[in-house]
Design an enzyme around this catalytic site. Sequence first.
Site, PDB file in Angstrom:
ATOM      1  N   ASP A   1     -32.370  -5.929   2.912  1.00  0.00           N
ATOM      2  CA  ASP A   1     -31.329  -4.807   2.484  1.00  0.00           C
ATOM      3  C   ASP A   1     -31.970  -3.875   3.181  1.00  0.00           C
ATOM      4  O   ASP A   1     -31.108  -2.467   2.765  1.00  0.00           O
ATOM      5  CB  ASP A   1     -31.013  -4.982   1.095  1.00  0.00           C
ATOM      6  CG  ASP A   1     -30.086  -6.314   0.979  1.00  0.00           C
ATOM      7  OD1 ASP A   1     -29.913  -6.417  -0.197  1.00  0.00           O
ATOM      8  OD2 ASP A   1     -29.825  -6.922   1.753  1.00  0.00           O
TER       9      ASP A   1
ATOM     10  N   ILE B   1     -34.351 -13.342   7.180  1.00  0.00           N
ATOM     11  CA  ILE B   1     -33.493 -13.963   6.126  1.00  0.00           C
ATOM     12  C   ILE B   1     -32.049 -14.072   6.655  1.00  0.00           C
ATOM     13  O   ILE B   1     -31.687 -15.424   6.257  1.00  0.00           O
ATOM     14  CB  ILE B   1     -33.324 -12.740   4.969  1.00  0.00           C
ATOM     15  CG1 ILE B   1     -34.793 -12.542   4.486  1.00  0.00           C
ATOM     16  CG2 ILE B   1     -32.603 -13.197   3.828  1.00  0.00           C
ATOM     17  CD1 ILE B   1     -35.574 -13.320   3.797  1.00  0.00           C
TER      18      ILE B   1
ATOM     19  N   ARG C   1     -18.934  -0.038  -1.317  1.00  0.00           N
ATOM     20  CA  ARG C   1     -19.362  -1.348  -2.126  1.00  0.00           C
ATOM     21  C   ARG C   1     -20.593  -1.225  -2.734  1.00  0.00           C
ATOM     22  O   ARG C   1     -20.766  -1.726  -3.827  1.00  0.00           O
ATOM     23  CB  ARG C   1     -19.302  -2.468  -1.118  1.00  0.00           C
ATOM     24  CG  ARG C   1     -17.894  -2.807  -0.513  1.00  0.00           C
ATOM     25  CD  ARG C   1     -17.974  -4.237   0.255  1.00  0.00           C
ATOM     26  NE  ARG C   1     -18.658  -5.109  -0.633  1.00  0.00           N
ATOM     27  CZ  ARG C   1     -18.938  -6.516  -0.154  1.00  0.00           C
ATOM     28  NH1 ARG C   1     -18.529  -6.804   1.008  1.00  0.00           N
ATOM     29  NH2 ARG C   1     -19.291  -7.309  -1.064  1.00  0.00           N
TER      30      ARG C   1
ATOM     31  N   LYS D   1     -26.649  -2.548  -8.147  1.00  0.00           N
ATOM     32  CA  LYS D   1     -25.238  -3.324  -7.929  1.00  0.00           C
ATOM     33  C   LYS D   1     -25.511  -5.006  -7.990  1.00  0.00           C
ATOM     34  O   LYS D   1     -24.882  -5.668  -8.775  1.00  0.00           O
ATOM     35  CB  LYS D   1     -24.801  -3.345  -6.450  1.00  0.00           C
ATOM     36  CG  LYS D   1     -23.920  -4.041  -5.944  1.00  0.00           C
ATOM     37  CD  LYS D   1     -23.123  -3.821  -4.549  1.00  0.00           C
ATOM     38  CE  LYS D   1     -24.169  -4.489  -3.570  1.00  0.00           C
ATOM     39  NZ  LYS D   1     -24.050  -5.800  -3.225  1.00  0.00           N
ATOM     40  N   ASN D   2     -26.818  -5.338  -7.257  1.00  0.00           N
ATOM     41  CA  ASN D   2     -27.196  -6.711  -7.294  1.00  0.00           C
ATOM     42  C   ASN D   2     -27.803  -7.154  -8.604  1.00  0.00           C
ATOM     43  O   ASN D   2     -28.062  -8.565  -8.651  1.00  0.00           O
ATOM     44  CB  ASN D   2     -27.948  -7.025  -6.040  1.00  0.00           C
ATOM     45  CG  ASN D   2     -27.349  -6.747  -4.690  1.00  0.00           C
ATOM     46  OD1 ASN D   2     -25.958  -7.059  -4.805  1.00  0.00           O
ATOM     47  ND2 ASN D   2     -28.111  -6.931  -3.709  1.00  0.00           N
TER      48      ASN D   2
ATOM     49  N   ARG E   1     -23.955 -17.398   5.602  1.00  0.00           N
ATOM     50  CA  ARG E   1     -24.275 -17.520   4.259  1.00  0.00           C
ATOM     51  C   ARG E   1     -23.529 -18.381   3.441  1.00  0.00           C
ATOM     52  O   ARG E   1     -22.749 -18.277   2.738  1.00  0.00           O
ATOM     53  CB  ARG E   1     -23.654 -16.105   3.715  1.00  0.00           C
ATOM     54  CG  ARG E   1     -24.312 -15.025   4.518  1.00  0.00           C
ATOM     55  CD  ARG E   1     -24.089 -13.488   3.729  1.00  0.00           C
ATOM     56  NE  ARG E   1     -24.640 -13.263   2.883  1.00  0.00           N
ATOM     57  CZ  ARG E   1     -24.338 -12.255   1.958  1.00  0.00           C
ATOM     58  NH1 ARG E   1     -23.519 -11.417   2.549  1.00  0.00           N
ATOM     59  NH2 ARG E   1     -24.917 -12.023   0.705  1.00  0.00           N
ATOM     60  N   PRO E   2     -23.987 -19.746   3.732  1.00  0.00           N
ATOM     61  CA  PRO E   2     -23.589 -21.152   2.943  1.00  0.00           C
ATOM     62  C   PRO E   2     -23.795 -20.809   1.442  1.00  0.00           C
ATOM     63  O   PRO E   2     -24.730 -20.164   1.155  1.00  0.00           O
ATOM     64  CB  PRO E   2     -24.128 -22.240   3.592  1.00  0.00           C
ATOM     65  CG  PRO E   2     -25.475 -21.428   4.226  1.00  0.00           C
ATOM     66  CD  PRO E   2     -25.050 -20.196   4.639  1.00  0.00           C
ATOM     67  N   ILE E   3     -23.177 -21.861   0.684  1.00  0.00           N
ATOM     68  CA  ILE E   3     -23.813 -21.928  -0.807  1.00  0.00           C
ATOM     69  C   ILE E   3     -24.047 -23.262  -1.174  1.00  0.00           C
ATOM     70  O   ILE E   3     -24.076 -23.780  -2.074  1.00  0.00           O
ATOM     71  CB  ILE E   3     -22.645 -21.502  -1.539  1.00  0.00           C
ATOM     72  CG1 ILE E   3     -21.295 -22.016  -1.480  1.00  0.00           C
ATOM     73  CG2 ILE E   3     -22.198 -19.838  -1.469  1.00  0.00           C
ATOM     74  CD1 ILE E   3     -20.358 -21.918  -2.730  1.00  0.00           C
ATOM     75  N   ASP E   4     -24.538 -24.016   0.121  1.00  0.00           N
ATOM     76  CA  ASP E   4     -24.838 -25.345  -0.264  1.00  0.00           C
ATOM     77  C   ASP E   4     -26.036 -25.539  -1.266  1.00  0.00           C
ATOM     78  O   ASP E   4     -25.917 -26.605  -1.990  1.00  0.00           O
ATOM     79  CB  ASP E   4     -25.335 -26.132   1.047  1.00  0.00           C
ATOM     80  CG  ASP E   4     -26.584 -25.234   1.636  1.00  0.00           C
ATOM     81  OD1 ASP E   4     -26.394 -24.122   1.766  1.00  0.00           O
ATOM     82  OD2 ASP E   4     -27.554 -25.943   1.965  1.00  0.00           O
ATOM     83  N   LEU E   5     -27.103 -24.506  -1.431  1.00  0.00           N
ATOM     84  CA  LEU E   5     -27.989 -24.695  -2.461  1.00  0.00           C
ATOM     85  C   LEU E   5     -27.631 -24.455  -3.878  1.00  0.00           C
ATOM     86  O   LEU E   5     -27.962 -25.263  -4.788  1.00  0.00           O
ATOM     87  CB  LEU E   5     -29.101 -23.878  -2.164  1.00  0.00           C
ATOM     88  CG  LEU E   5     -29.728 -24.114  -0.835  1.00  0.00           C
ATOM     89  CD1 LEU E   5     -30.823 -22.867  -0.467  1.00  0.00           C
ATOM     90  CD2 LEU E   5     -30.461 -25.428  -0.726  1.00  0.00           C
TER      91      LEU E   5
ATOM     92  N   ARG F   1     -18.377 -11.838  -1.931  1.00  0.00           N
ATOM     93  CA  ARG F   1     -18.802 -13.151  -1.841  1.00  0.00           C
ATOM     94  C   ARG F   1     -19.590 -13.560  -3.357  1.00  0.00           C
ATOM     95  O   ARG F   1     -19.548 -14.603  -3.820  1.00  0.00           O
ATOM     96  CB  ARG F   1     -19.874 -13.655  -0.843  1.00  0.00           C
ATOM     97  CG  ARG F   1     -20.391 -12.524  -0.349  1.00  0.00           C
ATOM     98  CD  ARG F   1     -21.377 -12.768   0.950  1.00  0.00           C
ATOM     99  NE  ARG F   1     -22.122 -14.215   0.771  1.00  0.00           N
ATOM    100  CZ  ARG F   1     -21.615 -15.339   1.073  1.00  0.00           C
ATOM    101  NH1 ARG F   1     -20.486 -15.391   1.886  1.00  0.00           N
ATOM    102  NH2 ARG F   1     -22.401 -16.285   0.834  1.00  0.00           N
TER     103      ARG F   1
ATOM    104  N   CYS G   1     -19.694 -13.710   6.785  1.00  0.00           N
ATOM    105  CA  CYS G   1     -19.580 -12.322   6.590  1.00  0.00           C
ATOM    106  C   CYS G   1     -20.205 -11.709   7.997  1.00  0.00           C
ATOM    107  O   CYS G   1     -20.955 -12.478   8.763  1.00  0.00           O
ATOM    108  CB  CYS G   1     -19.962 -11.764   5.274  1.00  0.00           C
ATOM    109  SG  CYS G   1     -21.546 -11.606   5.249  1.00  0.00           S
TER     110      CYS G   1
END
Length: 419
Positions: A306, A328, A398, A22-23, A122-126, A93, A117
């Site tokens: 995971d 993580i 999912r 999936k990933n 789980r920011p996306i600043d990077l 996301r 979540c």
Amino acid sequence: MDKFRIKGGRRLEGRVQISGAKNSALPCMAATLLTPETVTLHNLPYVRDIITMRRLLEDLGSTVLMPELRTLKISAAKVEFFEAPYDLVKTMRASVLALGPLLARFGEARVSMPGGCAIGQRPIDLHLSGFEKLGAEVTLEGGDVVARARRLQGREIYFDKVTVTGTENLMMAASLAEGRTSLINAACEPEVIDLAELLNKMGARIEGAGRSTITIEGVKELGGAEHTIIPDRIETGTFVAAAAITGGALDIVNCCPQHITAVIDKLRETGIEIEQPNAFSLSVRAKDKIRPSNVTTLPYPGFPTDMQAQYMALMTLAGGTSTINETIFENRFMHASELLRMGARIRISGHQAVVEGNTRLTGARLLASDLRASASLVLAGLAAEGETVIDRVYHIDRGYEKIEEKLRSVGAEIERFRN
Ligand code: EPZ
């Protein structure tokens, strides 16, 4: 809402086939936005997140055909919208992976800012600071991230933290930038390598994927390609754990053992016998009592976060105490409270869980909270005495293709029902 009913105590025995990752499928599907030509992807897992990503691409104007199950032919020739709406992003996301390709090819992208979540903020600043370094103007408007750029310029980008989708987003954006981009402290996950292989088939010039520095020489345009998605290493690890927790024996095929060496080594330490008949399969056999072994989750090639929930379920049956350090995500022990209700003895303090072994798990009514926590509860249900009912199994759908059918085919007593 679908539920699972599991009657525990069955030894799993037989052969399980692993689906595509999936990933890897998600960033590869997003990468099709980088070209007007058709990209064909094979071995896609038949899971909810892939269906959601397909909907997102079609909402943007892409044409998506499915000539056969697990193959998609995608063309972004007619993409004329550059916005990933909130109702899609809130369910997945990974929709943020549309940012890099839309920005690189069309010079603009609007994606609803993903909220946190169950497992963390789980920011996306990077991701966003990376786009700014490539010359984009990034603003927050009404809860949406809006990114604009005439032509992205290659730069050196250092990631303060190892981020998988951040690495993937920037790799895709840099593919069409002017000049060279270096991603430093990049994620080394196999899914990053798989995406780089697809991008290079499309005409990108990427080197170093799988190592902590990736260089991308920008090109003017990218073309079509055909690509087969790698096997899902987390599904593989989940079935290895399923054999272990039920005292069973499984042949796991269509997998890639070299992608989960940390998991294999750790489970061997607990006494599980794991053989590798060839490069695409594993033979797993639970021999003696499970031994306790401590684990710390780390970016690849370390023990994957995971797999942490699944491993915790296994350690409840070990012949002693083990500690699990989750480095993580800040809130990835949600499954522990459900395992406690089955008789497990687990103490959480911050990023560490102390799991007392030698427990007898008994079936209970459980609530799934996120994808991998759900897998952990299924494993515990398989080992527990009596009946376990798990609610909200849409979480597990999912990322696992028909998990109850695969488990039933090797002897589990599990059924999906709705009431
Ligand atoms: C990917 O998520 C996976 N998802 C996750 O799998 C996986 O758990 C995670 O990588 C770690 O391996 C997909 O690939 C679609 P990160 P991602 O960015 O990319 C922080 C599953 O179960 N961070 O590597 O979102 C972040 O908060 C899912 O299949 C920032 O601070 O994870 C986390 O603490 C769950 N700023 C750490 O870095 C950023 O801009 C790693 O996150 C980005 C991340």
